[in-house]
Design a protein around this motif. Sequence first.
Motif, PDB file in Angstrom:
ATOM      1  N   TYR A   1       0.821  -1.203   0.000  1.00  0.00           N
ATOM      2  CA  TYR A   1       0.000   0.000   0.000  1.00  0.00           C
ATOM      3  C   TYR A   1       0.863   1.264   0.000  1.00  0.00           C
ATOM      4  CZ  TYR A   1      -2.908   3.700   1.999  1.00  0.00           C
ATOM      5  OH  TYR A   1      -3.525   4.878   2.238  1.00  0.00           O
ATOM      6  N   LYS A   2       1.824   1.341   0.908  1.00  0.00           N
ATOM      7  CA  LYS A   2       2.609   2.558   1.054  1.00  0.00           C
ATOM      8  C   LYS A   2       3.587   2.752  -0.097  1.00  0.00           C
ATOM      9  CE  LYS A   2       2.185   4.804   4.097  1.00  0.00           C
ATOM     10  NZ  LYS A   2       1.305   5.975   4.330  1.00  0.00           N
ATOM     11  N   ILE A   3       4.233   1.672  -0.558  1.00  0.00           N
ATOM     12  CA  ILE A   3       5.184   1.790  -1.663  1.00  0.00           C
ATOM     13  C   ILE A   3       4.467   2.230  -2.932  1.00  0.00           C
ATOM     14  CG2 ILE A   3       6.729   0.487  -3.181  1.00  0.00           C
ATOM     15  CD1 ILE A   3       7.484  -1.216  -0.751  1.00  0.00           C
ATOM     16  N   SER A   4       3.322   1.650  -3.205  1.00  0.00           N
ATOM     17  CA  SER A   4       2.574   2.025  -4.406  1.00  0.00           C
ATOM     18  C   SER A   4       2.061   3.458  -4.306  1.00  0.00           C
ATOM     19  CB  SER A   4       1.417   1.060  -4.641  1.00  0.00           C
ATOM     20  OG  SER A   4       0.523   1.056  -3.529  1.00  0.00           O
ATOM     21  N   PHE A   5       1.730   3.898  -3.085  1.00  0.00           N
ATOM     22  CA  PHE A   5       1.274   5.277  -2.905  1.00  0.00           C
ATOM     23  C   PHE A   5       2.390   6.259  -3.242  1.00  0.00           C
ATOM     24  CE2 PHE A   5       1.345   9.026  -0.160  1.00  0.00           C
ATOM     25  CZ  PHE A   5       0.165   9.651  -0.525  1.00  0.00           C
ATOM     26  N   PHE A   6       3.555   6.092  -2.623  1.00  0.00           N
ATOM     27  CA  PHE A   6       4.664   7.012  -2.870  1.00  0.00           C
ATOM     28  C   PHE A   6       5.136   6.950  -4.319  1.00  0.00           C
ATOM     29  CE2 PHE A   6       5.556   7.117   1.833  1.00  0.00           C
ATOM     30  CZ  PHE A   6       5.460   8.496   1.963  1.00  0.00           C
ATOM     31  N   SER A   7       5.274   5.752  -4.865  1.00  0.00           N
ATOM     32  CA  SER A   7       5.753   5.631  -6.242  1.00  0.00           C
ATOM     33  C   SER A   7       4.770   6.286  -7.209  1.00  0.00           C
ATOM     34  CB  SER A   7       5.959   4.161  -6.606  1.00  0.00           C
ATOM     35  OG  SER A   7       4.762   3.425  -6.476  1.00  0.00           O
ATOM     36  N   GLY A   8       3.470   6.129  -6.950  1.00  0.00           N
ATOM     37  CA  GLY A   8       2.479   6.755  -7.809  1.00  0.00           C
ATOM     38  C   GLY A   8       2.576   8.267  -7.810  1.00  0.00           C
ATOM     39  N   MET A   9       2.728   8.872  -6.631  1.00  0.00           N
ATOM     40  CA  MET A   9       2.829  10.323  -6.548  1.00  0.00           C
ATOM     41  C   MET A   9       4.135  10.820  -7.166  1.00  0.00           C
ATOM     42  SD  MET A   9      -0.056  10.878  -5.280  1.00  0.00           S
ATOM     43  CE  MET A   9       0.071  12.655  -5.187  1.00  0.00           C
ATOM     44  N   PHE A  10       5.229  10.096  -6.955  1.00  0.00           N
ATOM     45  CA  PHE A  10       6.507  10.491  -7.547  1.00  0.00           C
ATOM     46  C   PHE A  10       6.466  10.386  -9.068  1.00  0.00           C
ATOM     47  CE2 PHE A  10       8.794   9.010  -3.429  1.00  0.00           C
ATOM     48  CZ  PHE A  10       8.374  10.161  -2.792  1.00  0.00           C
ATOM     49  N   LEU A  11       5.795   9.355  -9.588  1.00  0.00           N
ATOM     50  CA  LEU A  11       5.709   9.182 -11.038  1.00  0.00           C
ATOM     51  C   LEU A  11       4.853  10.270 -11.675  1.00  0.00           C
ATOM     52  CD1 LEU A  11       5.396   5.301 -11.137  1.00  0.00           C
ATOM     53  CD2 LEU A  11       7.235   6.640 -12.195  1.00  0.00           C
ATOM     54  N   LEU A  12       3.794  10.689 -10.996  1.00  0.00           N
ATOM     55  CA  LEU A  12       3.010  11.820 -11.495  1.00  0.00           C
ATOM     56  C   LEU A  12       3.877  13.071 -11.592  1.00  0.00           C
ATOM     57  CD1 LEU A  12      -0.373  11.423  -9.557  1.00  0.00           C
ATOM     58  CD2 LEU A  12       0.087  10.907 -11.954  1.00  0.00           C
ATOM     59  N   THR A  13       4.769  13.243 -10.619  1.00  0.00           N
ATOM     60  CA  THR A  13       5.695  14.371 -10.652  1.00  0.00           C
ATOM     61  C   THR A  13       6.661  14.241 -11.817  1.00  0.00           C
ATOM     62  OG1 THR A  13       5.562  14.467  -8.228  1.00  0.00           O
ATOM     63  CG2 THR A  13       7.343  15.697  -9.281  1.00  0.00           C
ATOM     64  N   CYS A  14       7.175  13.032 -12.038  1.00  0.00           N
ATOM     65  CA  CYS A  14       8.103  12.802 -13.150  1.00  0.00           C
ATOM     66  C   CYS A  14       7.436  13.080 -14.490  1.00  0.00           C
ATOM     67  CB  CYS A  14       8.625  11.371 -13.115  1.00  0.00           C
ATOM     68  SG  CYS A  14       9.753  11.000 -11.759  1.00  0.00           S
ATOM     69  N   ILE A  15       6.173  12.697 -14.627  1.00  0.00           N
ATOM     70  CA  ILE A  15       5.448  12.941 -15.875  1.00  0.00           C
ATOM     71  C   ILE A  15       5.318  14.438 -16.142  1.00  0.00           C
ATOM     72  CG2 ILE A  15       3.181  12.741 -16.973  1.00  0.00           C
ATOM     73  CD1 ILE A  15       2.918   9.998 -15.631  1.00  0.00           C
ATOM     74  N   SER A  16       5.028  15.203 -15.106  1.00  0.00           N
ATOM     75  CA  SER A  16       4.897  16.647 -15.284  1.00  0.00           C
ATOM     76  C   SER A  16       6.236  17.273 -15.677  1.00  0.00           C
ATOM     77  CB  SER A  16       4.355  17.300 -14.009  1.00  0.00           C
ATOM     78  OG  SER A  16       5.270  17.166 -12.932  1.00  0.00           O
ATOM     79  N   VAL A  17       7.325  16.798 -15.071  1.00  0.00           N
ATOM     80  CA  VAL A  17       8.655  17.313 -15.428  1.00  0.00           C
ATOM     81  C   VAL A  17       9.004  16.944 -16.869  1.00  0.00           C
ATOM     82  CG1 VAL A  17      11.132  17.166 -14.932  1.00  0.00           C
ATOM     83  CG2 VAL A  17       9.487  17.280 -13.050  1.00  0.00           C
TER      84      VAL A  17
END
Length: 363
Positions: A133-149
Motif C-alpha cells: 500500500y505505502k510503496i505504491s502510494f509514494f511511487s504513484g505520486m513520484f511518477l506523477l511528478t516525473c510525468i509533469s517534469v
Amino acid sequence: MNSFTVLGPVLLMSFSQVKANQNNVTSEYDDYSTSFDYGDSISPCDKGGNRNFRAWFLPTVYSMICFLALLGNFLVILTYLYFKRLKTMTDIFLLNLAVADLLFALSLPFWAASVMIKWPLGEVPCKSMHAIYKISFFSGMFLLTCISVDRYYSITKAVSAHRCRSSAIHYGRVSSLITWIMAVIFSLPEIIYSGVSVNNTCLAYTKGHEDLRVSMLVSQMVLGFVLPALVMGFCYSCIIKTLVQARNFEKNKALKVIFAVVTVFVVSQLPYNIVMGLTTQSITACDYDSHLLYAMDVSRGIAFLRCCVNPFLYAFIGVKFRNDLLKLMKDLGCISQRHVIYSCGKRKSSAGFETETTTSFSP
C-alpha cells in the motif's frame, strides 16, 4: 481480471463478519488518523455511528475503486506490452504508474477488511499489505511528478528534449528505478512498525509509536502532496504559458487536459491532506473526533479514486494509445475491424495528421 476474482472472498468475508464483530471488535483509527481505540477507550463517546458508516461505505467505495483501477490499469499495461510501445520517457513513466496504481488497487480489499474485522492472516501478511500500500502510494505520486517534469521539458524545451530523444528510454528507466527505490525507503518505517495488535487488528503503527506515526504522517503530506503539487504547479504553469504563445491546432485540447489533470489532483488530494493534518492535533472532544472519523473515511475514498482516474487522464487520452487499444480489442475479438477503421479514420480526419509526438501536448 483473475486478480479481482481472487480478492472477492476477502470482501465477502468483511461484509459477513462486520455485523457480528461490530460490538466487540477494536476498530483502531488507522495509520492516517488519531489512535482511537473504540473497544478499550474509557471515554463515554459513542462511535457506533462511525462503525455503521464504515460497515457499508468502505466495502462499497473500495470495491468500486478496485474494480475500475484493475480494469483501466490492466488495459494500459497490456497495451504497452502487447505493442512494445515503450518509445519515450513518458511511456516508461506511464507503464510504471499503471503498475503502481494496480498494486495500490490490489491492497484496497485487504485494507477494508483489516479496518472492519479482526485480522486473521498473521504478522507477515499484515506487514506485506502495508508495504504494498505505502510503496505504491509514494511511487504513484513520484511518477506523477516525473510525468509533469517530462512534459515540461518536451514542450517548453522542445529543442533540447529532441536532442536527448535517443537516450530518453534509458533516462526514463533510471528515473523510474530511482522512484521505486525512494518509495521503498520512505515506506520503511511503516513496514518495520506495522503489525497485529493485541486486539488482532492490523495496524500501521502499533501502540507505543505515536510520535513516529505523527512524524511519518507529516512526511507523507510533504512528500506525497506538497512537493508534487509545487513541482506540478510550476511545470504546468510554464506549459500553459508556452501553449498560449504557440500557434498550434492542439493548443485548446492540451489546455483542457492540463486543467483536468490539475483539477483532479487538487480536488482528490487536498481535502485528504487537510484532514490528515487535523489528525496530528491532540484534541479529544467527542463530537470533533467523531466528525474527524467521518471526514477521514470520505476524503480518503475520494483520494484513492486517483488510481482509477490516472489511466484515463494520462494514457487513454492520447490518440496513438487509443488507437493501439482499439487494435488490441480487435485482436482479442472484442470489436470488429470495421469499428477500428472507422474510429481511427475519424480521429485522423479531426486531428489532421498523426505523428510520434501527437500526444506530446497531453499531460
